[in-house]
Design an enzyme around this catalytic site. Structure first.
Site, mmCIF file in Angstrom:
data_model
loop_
_atom_site.group_PDB
_atom_site.id
_atom_site.type_symbol
_atom_site.label_atom_id
_atom_site.label_comp_id
_atom_site.label_asym_id
_atom_site.label_seq_id
_atom_site.Cartn_x
_atom_site.Cartn_y
_atom_site.Cartn_z
ATOM 1 N N LYS A 1 -13.989 -5.444 9.875
ATOM 2 C CA LYS A 1 -14.620 -4.575 8.870
ATOM 3 C C LYS A 1 -16.098 -4.353 9.186
ATOM 4 O O LYS A 1 -16.636 -3.264 8.970
ATOM 5 C CB LYS A 1 -14.439 -5.191 7.479
ATOM 6 C CG LYS A 1 -12.976 -5.184 7.014
ATOM 7 C CD LYS A 1 -12.765 -6.062 5.795
ATOM 8 C CE LYS A 1 -11.334 -5.955 5.278
ATOM 9 N NZ LYS A 1 -11.017 -6.967 4.236
ATOM 10 N N LYS B 1 -7.431 -1.978 9.173
ATOM 11 C CA LYS B 1 -8.723 -2.208 9.863
ATOM 12 C C LYS B 1 -8.542 -2.794 11.252
ATOM 13 O O LYS B 1 -9.291 -2.479 12.174
ATOM 14 C CB LYS B 1 -9.650 -3.093 9.025
ATOM 15 C CG LYS B 1 -9.090 -4.465 8.666
ATOM 16 C CD LYS B 1 -8.522 -4.492 7.282
ATOM 17 C CE LYS B 1 -7.559 -5.636 7.073
ATOM 18 N NZ LYS B 1 -7.076 -5.752 5.715
ATOM 19 N N VAL C 1 0.832 -1.214 0.000
ATOM 20 C CA VAL C 1 0.000 0.000 0.000
ATOM 21 C C VAL C 1 0.868 1.266 0.000
ATOM 22 O O VAL C 1 0.622 2.206 -0.760
ATOM 23 C CB VAL C 1 -0.957 0.001 1.224
ATOM 24 C CG1 VAL C 1 -1.815 1.263 1.247
ATOM 25 C CG2 VAL C 1 -1.856 -1.237 1.191
ATOM 26 N N GLU D 1 -3.863 -12.223 4.414
ATOM 27 C CA GLU D 1 -3.060 -11.525 5.423
ATOM 28 C C GLU D 1 -1.816 -12.370 5.702
ATOM 29 O O GLU D 1 -1.775 -13.567 5.388
ATOM 30 C CB GLU D 1 -3.862 -11.371 6.717
ATOM 31 C CG GLU D 1 -5.152 -10.578 6.579
ATOM 32 C CD GLU D 1 -4.923 -9.118 6.242
ATOM 33 O OE1 GLU D 1 -4.076 -8.472 6.879
ATOM 34 O OE2 GLU D 1 -5.596 -8.613 5.321
ATOM 35 N N GLY E 1 -1.181 -12.739 -3.010
ATOM 36 C CA GLY E 1 -1.062 -11.594 -2.108
ATOM 37 C C GLY E 1 -2.385 -11.127 -1.532
ATOM 38 O O GLY E 1 -2.459 -10.036 -0.954
ATOM 39 N N GLY F 1 -5.267 -5.049 -2.673
ATOM 40 C CA GLY F 1 -4.360 -4.787 -3.792
ATOM 41 C C GLY F 1 -3.764 -3.395 -3.712
ATOM 42 O O GLY F 1 -4.339 -2.484 -3.119
HETATM 43 N N1 HSE Z 1 -6.774 -10.112 3.455
HETATM 44 C C1 HSE Z 1 -7.743 -9.142 3.084
HETATM 45 C C2 HSE Z 1 -8.727 -9.772 2.117
HETATM 46 C C3 HSE Z 1 -7.050 -7.947 2.481
HETATM 47 O O1 HSE Z 1 -8.468 -10.893 1.671
HETATM 48 O O2 HSE Z 1 -9.745 -9.181 1.828
HETATM 49 C C4 HSE Z 1 -7.891 -6.712 2.367
HETATM 50 O O3 HSE Z 1 -8.397 -6.278 3.582
#
Ligand code: HSE
Length: 370
Positions: free
Chosen positions: A188, A88, A11, A173, A170, A285
């Site tokens: 979230k 988050k 990011v 987490e 990717g 992403g």
């Molecule tokens: N690991 C999270 C997902 C990344 O797969 O949505 C974005 O928050």
């Protein structure tokens, strides 16, 4: 605006690239533990170089994780700097400290990229609540789980192979447990519900069930009944009573959630005026996430702070009754059996999650009625 950027990973680098061509903001310093040379910013290894630099008015936290991200964000706020983050877990875990601190310091604090990555979800909730009451929020908020479930359903891939692939791409987490056990979705949902309803939900009253135990035989059962499994978050609030939970959910093949492919997110609110509004896009992403970080920076420049005031504490009441698919040693009421699994009689959400805690090897999925 002069920015101190914490982190130069997926990011952080995206934020640096997007802001490089803008006249209204400039990344002045980047906190990065590796040796990097940047044409337009100074790379530093000590956070104090950013904290004590009075020309830096805004800190972008793109490190991830709780520590030292929390200590750095808190110190930046105390020093009177605005903060934008995509983290988050950080915002959710330290909500009770960071929100009041931002309010008392009069600094701007935003985190749009924390939910839905590139989707302008929190910023739309902020707009929405200006003109209507929101009664429900939720949906598909985790790309990794959707990627796994979609590949198991449409391509017959095994859970392990789909998870490995999500890690390789990717999406997952660093510790994929945050994804597959539903914790990322839970963070979230809590943030979304707090903003939508103007409350601070007691996290201990919001249960979460993940997808870790799903098997190919479950997916076959679902297909045979025209159902698709998704990890879905739900929070509702009416007349001061809120409910909130995260759980695998079986939706009918024709419903919008059933069609969400790969790692995409689909998040929805119900408003008394707008009715159902759904938001679809990339939940993660580099560029989608960095896009919303930069949107927040533009909003900070325009004087916008957090999406809603810090709300009063509310406990979720999850006495709502749902029908569940359960593979495990369920001893409650059963309506029918599907292979090795039971379809239960209607059972309170809180009761099913309490049972799951005692039976951690079981797999449950709520069956959503149309
Ligand atoms: N690991 C999270 C997902 C990344 O797969 O949505 C974005 O928050």
């Amino acid at each position: 605006m002069k920015i101190g950027l914490l982190g130069f990973g997926v990011v952080g680098r995206g934020v640096y690239e997007i802001t490089a061509s803008r006249a209204d903001m400039q990344v002045a310093k980047v906190l990065c533990l590796e040796d990097i040379a940047l044409p337009d910013a100074k790379a530093v290894k000590d956070f104090n170089e950013i904290l004590t630099d009075s020309s830096i008015d805004t800190v972008v936290e793109a490190m991830g994780g709780l520590h030292p991200a929390y200590e750095f964000v808190r110190a930046a706020m105390e020093a009177g700097k605005n903060v934008v983050t995509s983290n988050k877990a950080l915002v959710c875990t330290f909500y009770d400290e960071l929100l009041p601190l931002a309010e008392s310091k009069g600094i701007k604090f935003r985190s749009t990229a924390a939910v839905g990555g590139g989707i302008g979800w929190l910023s739309e909730l902020e707009r929405s609540r200006r003109v209507q009451k929101i009664s429900q929020v939720g949906g598909i908020m985790n790309g990794t789980c959707n990627y796994i479930l979609d590949n198991m359903t449409r391509r017959g891939m095994s859970y392990d192979d789909a998870l490995k692939q999500a890690q390789k791409l990717g999406y997952a987490e660093a510790n994929p447990s945050a994804d597959v056990d539903g914790i990322d979705t839970w963070h979230k949902l809590l943030l979304s519900a707090n903003i939508a309803f103007g409350v601070t939900l007691d996290r201990n009253t919001v249960p979460v069930a993940g997808i870790r135990n799903i098997r190919a035989e479950d997916v076959e059962n679902f297909k045979a009944h025209g159902l698709v499994c998704k990890l879905i978050s739900t929070a509702k609030c009416a007349d001061g009573v809120c409910s909130a939970y995260v759980q695998p959910t079986l939706v009918q093949e024709g419903e919008p959630e059933a069609a969400v492919p790969m790692n995409y997110n689909l998040i929805t609110f119900l408003g008394e005026t707008s009715e159902r509004m759904s938001f679809y896009g990339q939940g993660a992403g580099r560029y989608p996430t960095a896009y919303n970080v930069v949107q927040d920076l533009v909003d900070v420049l325009a004087g916008k702070g957090f999406y809603a005031p810090y709300g009063s504490r509310a406990a979720a009441d999850n006495s709502e009754e749902l029908v569940y698919y359960v593979r495990g040693s369920w001893t409650g009421g059963v309506e029918e059996t599907w292979g090795n699994a039971a379809v239960t009689k209607a059972v309170p959400v809180s009761e099913m999650h309490a049972w799951l805690k005692e039976n951690p090897d079981a797999f449950i999925a709520a069956i959503r009625q149309m």
